[in-house]
Design an enzyme around this catalytic site. Structure first.
Site, PDB file in Angstrom:
ATOM      1  N   ASN A 149       0.806  -1.239   0.000  1.00 49.63           N
ATOM      2  CA  ASN A 149       0.000   0.000   0.000  1.00 49.63           C
ATOM      3  C   ASN A 149       0.832   1.279   0.000  1.00 49.63           C
ATOM      4  O   ASN A 149       0.494   2.239  -0.686  1.00 49.63           O
ATOM      5  CB  ASN A 149      -1.034  -0.028   1.129  1.00 49.63           C
ATOM      6  CG  ASN A 149      -0.424  -0.111   2.492  1.00 49.63           C
ATOM      7  OD1 ASN A 149       0.631  -0.711   2.671  1.00 49.63           O
ATOM      8  ND2 ASN A 149      -1.054   0.485   3.459  1.00 49.63           N
ATOM      9  N   GLU A 247       3.089  -5.788  12.181  1.00 49.81           N
ATOM     10  CA  GLU A 247       2.190  -4.632  11.983  1.00 49.81           C
ATOM     11  C   GLU A 247       1.115  -5.097  11.021  1.00 49.81           C
ATOM     12  O   GLU A 247       1.389  -5.320   9.841  1.00 49.81           O
ATOM     13  CB  GLU A 247       2.967  -3.456  11.377  1.00 49.81           C
ATOM     14  CG  GLU A 247       4.117  -2.944  12.232  1.00 49.81           C
ATOM     15  CD  GLU A 247       3.654  -2.287  13.519  1.00 49.81           C
ATOM     16  OE1 GLU A 247       2.487  -1.846  13.585  1.00 49.81           O
ATOM     17  OE2 GLU A 247       4.454  -2.235  14.464  1.00 49.81           O
ATOM     18  N   CYS A 281      -3.426   1.455   6.160  1.00 51.64           N
ATOM     19  CA  CYS A 281      -3.863   0.699   7.343  1.00 51.64           C
ATOM     20  C   CYS A 281      -4.484   1.618   8.392  1.00 51.64           C
ATOM     21  O   CYS A 281      -5.213   1.170   9.262  1.00 51.64           O
ATOM     22  CB  CYS A 281      -2.679  -0.059   7.923  1.00 51.64           C
ATOM     23  SG  CYS A 281      -1.291   1.018   8.275  1.00 51.64           S
ATOM     24  N   GLU A 459       6.840  -0.043  16.152  1.00 48.11           N
ATOM     25  CA  GLU A 459       7.933   0.512  15.341  1.00 48.11           C
ATOM     26  C   GLU A 459       8.085   1.981  15.711  1.00 48.11           C
ATOM     27  O   GLU A 459       7.334   2.511  16.520  1.00 48.11           O
ATOM     28  CB  GLU A 459       7.600   0.356  13.859  1.00 48.11           C
ATOM     29  CG  GLU A 459       7.448  -1.099  13.435  1.00 48.11           C
ATOM     30  CD  GLU A 459       7.266  -1.274  11.931  1.00 48.11           C
ATOM     31  OE1 GLU A 459       6.381  -0.632  11.357  1.00 48.11           O
ATOM     32  OE2 GLU A 459       8.028  -2.054  11.339  1.00 48.11           O
TER      33      GLU A 459
HETATM   34  P1  NAD Z   1      -0.019  -9.500   2.735  1.00 42.33           P
HETATM   35  O1  NAD Z   1      -0.047 -10.046   4.111  1.00 42.33           O
HETATM   36  O2  NAD Z   1      -0.716 -10.233   1.660  1.00 42.33           O
HETATM   37  O3  NAD Z   1       1.485  -9.334   2.228  1.00 42.33           O
HETATM   38  C1  NAD Z   1       2.439  -8.585   2.927  1.00 42.33           C
HETATM   39  C2  NAD Z   1       3.804  -9.105   2.576  1.00 42.33           C
HETATM   40  O4  NAD Z   1       3.931 -10.426   3.086  1.00 42.33           O
HETATM   41  C3  NAD Z   1       4.085  -9.193   1.084  1.00 42.33           C
HETATM   42  O5  NAD Z   1       5.429  -8.865   0.838  1.00 42.33           O
HETATM   43  C4  NAD Z   1       3.827 -10.653   0.787  1.00 42.33           C
HETATM   44  O6  NAD Z   1       4.511 -11.134  -0.332  1.00 42.33           O
HETATM   45  C5  NAD Z   1       4.348 -11.302   2.058  1.00 42.33           C
HETATM   46  N1  NAD Z   1       3.822 -12.638   2.331  1.00 42.33           N
HETATM   47  C6  NAD Z   1       2.665 -13.190   1.890  1.00 42.33           C
HETATM   48  N2  NAD Z   1       2.557 -14.466   2.340  1.00 42.33           N
HETATM   49  C7  NAD Z   1       3.655 -14.709   3.078  1.00 42.33           C
HETATM   50  C8  NAD Z   1       4.114 -15.840   3.812  1.00 42.33           C
HETATM   51  N3  NAD Z   1       3.431 -16.980   3.846  1.00 42.33           N
HETATM   52  N4  NAD Z   1       5.284 -15.750   4.474  1.00 42.33           N
HETATM   53  C9  NAD Z   1       5.988 -14.594   4.457  1.00 42.33           C
HETATM   54  N5  NAD Z   1       5.618 -13.499   3.766  1.00 42.33           N
HETATM   55  C10 NAD Z   1       4.456 -13.556   3.086  1.00 42.33           C
HETATM   56  O7  NAD Z   1      -0.537  -8.014   2.869  1.00 42.33           O
HETATM   57  P2  NAD Z   1      -0.800  -6.980   1.691  1.00 42.33           P
HETATM   58  O8  NAD Z   1      -2.083  -7.395   1.035  1.00 42.33           O
HETATM   59  O9  NAD Z   1       0.427  -6.805   0.894  1.00 42.33           O
HETATM   60  O10 NAD Z   1      -1.019  -5.611   2.498  1.00 42.33           O
HETATM   61  C11 NAD Z   1      -2.240  -5.189   2.983  1.00 42.33           C
HETATM   62  C12 NAD Z   1      -2.344  -5.475   4.466  1.00 42.33           C
HETATM   63  O11 NAD Z   1      -1.270  -4.848   5.157  1.00 42.33           O
HETATM   64  C13 NAD Z   1      -3.591  -4.894   5.070  1.00 42.33           C
HETATM   65  O12 NAD Z   1      -4.149  -5.846   5.952  1.00 42.33           O
HETATM   66  C14 NAD Z   1      -3.105  -3.684   5.845  1.00 42.33           C
HETATM   67  O13 NAD Z   1      -3.900  -3.291   6.925  1.00 42.33           O
HETATM   68  C15 NAD Z   1      -1.775  -4.165   6.294  1.00 42.33           C
HETATM   69  N6  NAD Z   1      -0.919  -3.036   6.648  1.00 42.33           N
HETATM   70  C16 NAD Z   1      -0.631  -2.815   7.966  1.00 42.33           C
HETATM   71  C17 NAD Z   1       0.149  -1.722   8.331  1.00 42.33           C
HETATM   72  C18 NAD Z   1       0.490  -1.458   9.772  1.00 42.33           C
HETATM   73  O14 NAD Z   1       1.386  -0.654  10.009  1.00 42.33           O
HETATM   74  N7  NAD Z   1      -0.156  -2.083  10.721  1.00 42.33           N
HETATM   75  C19 NAD Z   1       0.641  -0.872   7.343  1.00 42.33           C
HETATM   76  C20 NAD Z   1       0.313  -1.124   6.016  1.00 42.33           C
HETATM   77  C21 NAD Z   1      -0.459  -2.210   5.670  1.00 42.33           C
END
Ligand code: NAD
Length: 478
Positions: A149, A247, A281, A459
């Site tokens: 994002n 996070e 997020c 963080e």
């Molecule tokens: P996602 O969990 O699908 O992917 C995040 C990352 O994890 C990507 O690089 C992905 O390739 C990797 N990943 C996926 N499966 C994995 C596995 N089995 N093992 C290790 N890594 C793996 O999330 P997304 O769709 O990319 O992002 C959106 C989500 O992120 C939303 O839920 C949003 O709320 C959250 N988010 C949270 C924050 C925060 O600070 N809390 C900030 C931004 C986004």
């Protein structure tokens, strides 16, 4: 077609198996570049070089670390236009917003370069008996995994403190938005970051991310992404006794009391609802409005939202760009359908949009839904798109109960002129971050993170420096 490369041992490298994945431009729906489909072997190679580089990097003087991280910040600033354009094409966000995020990415490096110079160990004196001092030593090789994002911003938010604290890093950006991480590799080379200190391996989560998490020698994982991915990562990393920072997702309340500054609450609510297509997020997707101003606020919000232009992210008049991927586009639309089944009334939006010259892009109109129960699926599950729900409330107690009713607890926004009410709400809301009469006002020194299923750990500032170091107490008997 452009092929992006991994960055391993200070050089751009093809994945070992020479396999590539398609990378899409969300505004056109077309493939425009290829990214490495790396696997465990690439992660292992990156680890080997990182562990070799660590022998020197951990002993590198603070001034040298400070200078090279600062040079990276300067080069990000210098290349703001190129990076922002790449981010906008890769992610679908408006170009003007991408420019801000590039500035903030440079600030991440600058901030943690300075933190490295200020971070100090503690000492505890046992009068007359002994003196303790606590060394804060780098962990070794750490893994950083980031989402799509705010691609470069969240990537650098992890890498910068990890490097500043003296670790070497194997990092994986989202496969959906890899481009600015690739451009960062070039910047690191130009800045003179020693080879192997930072390694960037591109590819799928279940392959590259998973290899990082289960790698026996990578001792800490800093992850930002979805809650279900976080849960899986924790289940793999916890039995290996890795340090974990998670996070995760959010379903943030935006609480508007009748005594608020109406205009400020209104203007900011447009942002909290729809900035970056609602793909932040911290966006406030549940809007609670105190009943005496409910109808007035609703009408004013609908009017403001009708002025938001959805369109080609590269045009300066576009306030809302494209949804990051086809899969996510379909997910967001499916939640709008679910909202209808759950009894919601769509006040505006509710559909995908065809944009001139970008007919195959993934655009969704900003959507406001009314009449949903506070505990229905649309109000408790993360949608992560330009979709918000508005609900009236009658008292602070009632809104607290509704706001706290989800499994998430990342951020909350409260609008009131009553200082006691504001403090009371802040103390009782279940979230890691509370904004009062503002939103997204960020001081990088403050703890950043969520409670409940929004994450574990924090963080930012010293929290990040502490996460990326191991404390070791040394007790000397006098
Ligand atoms: P996602 O969990 O699908 O992917 C995040 C990352 O994890 C990507 O690089 C992905 O390739 C990797 N990943 C996926 N499966 C994995 C596995 N089995 N093992 C290790 N890594 C793996 O999330 P997304 O769709 O990319 O992002 C959106 C989500 O992120 C939303 O839920 C949003 O709320 C959250 N988010 C949270 C924050 C925060 O600070 N809390 C900030 C931004 C986004």
């Amino acid at each position: 077609m452009q092929r992006i490369s991994n960055y391993i041992n200070g050089a751009l490298q093809s994945p070992i198996k020479s396999l590539y994945l398609d990378n899409y431009n969300p505004a056109t729906g077309a493939v425009y570049s290829l990214i490495p489909d790396s696997d465990e072997a690439d992660v292992d190679l990156a680890y080997t070089h990182a562990s070799e580089a660590y022998k020197t990097w951990r002993l590198t003087s603070l001034e040298e670390r400070f200078m090279v991280l600062n040079r990276i910040a300067e080069l990000i600033d210098k290349n703001n236009d190129e990076l922002a354009l790449a981010e906008s094409i890769d992610q679908g966000k408006p170009l003007w917003l991408a420019k801000n995020e590039m500035t903030r990415s440079a600030q991440n490096f600058r901030f943690f370069a300075t933190a490295a110079m200020q971070f100090a160990s503690e000492s505890h004196n046992m009068e007359g008996q002994a003196i303790n001092y606590t060394l804060r030593q780098p962990i070794g090789v750490v893994g950083c995994i980031s989402p799509w994002n705010l691609p470069l911003y969240l990537f650098t938010w992890k890498i910068a403190p990890a490097l500043a604290a003296g670790n070497c890093v194997v990092a994986k950006p989202s496969e959906i938005t890899p481009m600015t991480a690739f451009l960062l590799s070039r910047i690191c080379m130009e800045a003179g970051l020693p080879a192997g200190v930072l390694n960037i391996v591109h590819g799928l989560g279940p392959k590259v991310g998973s290899a990082l998490v289960s790698h026996p020698k990578i001792k800490a994982i800093s992850f930002t992404g979805g809650t279900s991915t976080g849960k899986h990562i924790a289940s793999v990393a916890a039995p290996m006794f890795k340090k974990l920072s998670l996070e995760l997702g959010g379903k943030n309340p935006n609480i508007i009391f009748a005594d608020c500054d109406f205009e400020k609450a209104l203007k900011t609510t447009v942002q909290t609802s729809f900035l970056n297509q609602g793909e932040i997020c911290l966006c406030g997707s549940r809007i609670f409005i105190e009943r005496p101003i409910y109808e007035k606020f609703k009408a004013a919000l609908l009017l403001e939202v009708s002025k938001l232009q959805v369109g080609n992210p590269l045009l300066k008049e576009s306030r809302i760009g494209a949804i990051v991927s086809k899969m996510h586009f379909e997910k967001v639309l499916s939640y709008i359908e679910l909202a209808k089944q759950e009894g919601g009334s769509i006040l505006t939006g509710g559909t995908s949009l065809k944009i001139e010259d970008h007919e195959n892009g993934w655009f969704i109109a900003p959507t406001i839904i009314e009449n949903l129960a506070y505990d229905c699926r649309c109000n408790t599950e993360e949608i992560f798109g330009p979709v918000v729900s508005i609900m009236p409330f009658d008292s602070a107690d009632e809104v607290l109960e509704m706001a706290n009713s989800t499994d998430y607890g990342l951020a909350c926004t409260i609008w009131t002129q009553d200082i006691s009410k504001a403090h009371n709400m802040a103390a009782n809301i279940q979230s890691g971050i509370v904004w009062i009469n503002c939103w997204l006002l960020r001081d990088l020194r403050t703890p950043f993170g969520g409670v409940k299923q929004s994450g574990v750990g924090r963080e930012g500032g010293w929290e990040a420096m502490r996460f990326f170091t191991e404390p070791k107490n040394v007790c000397i008997k006098l």
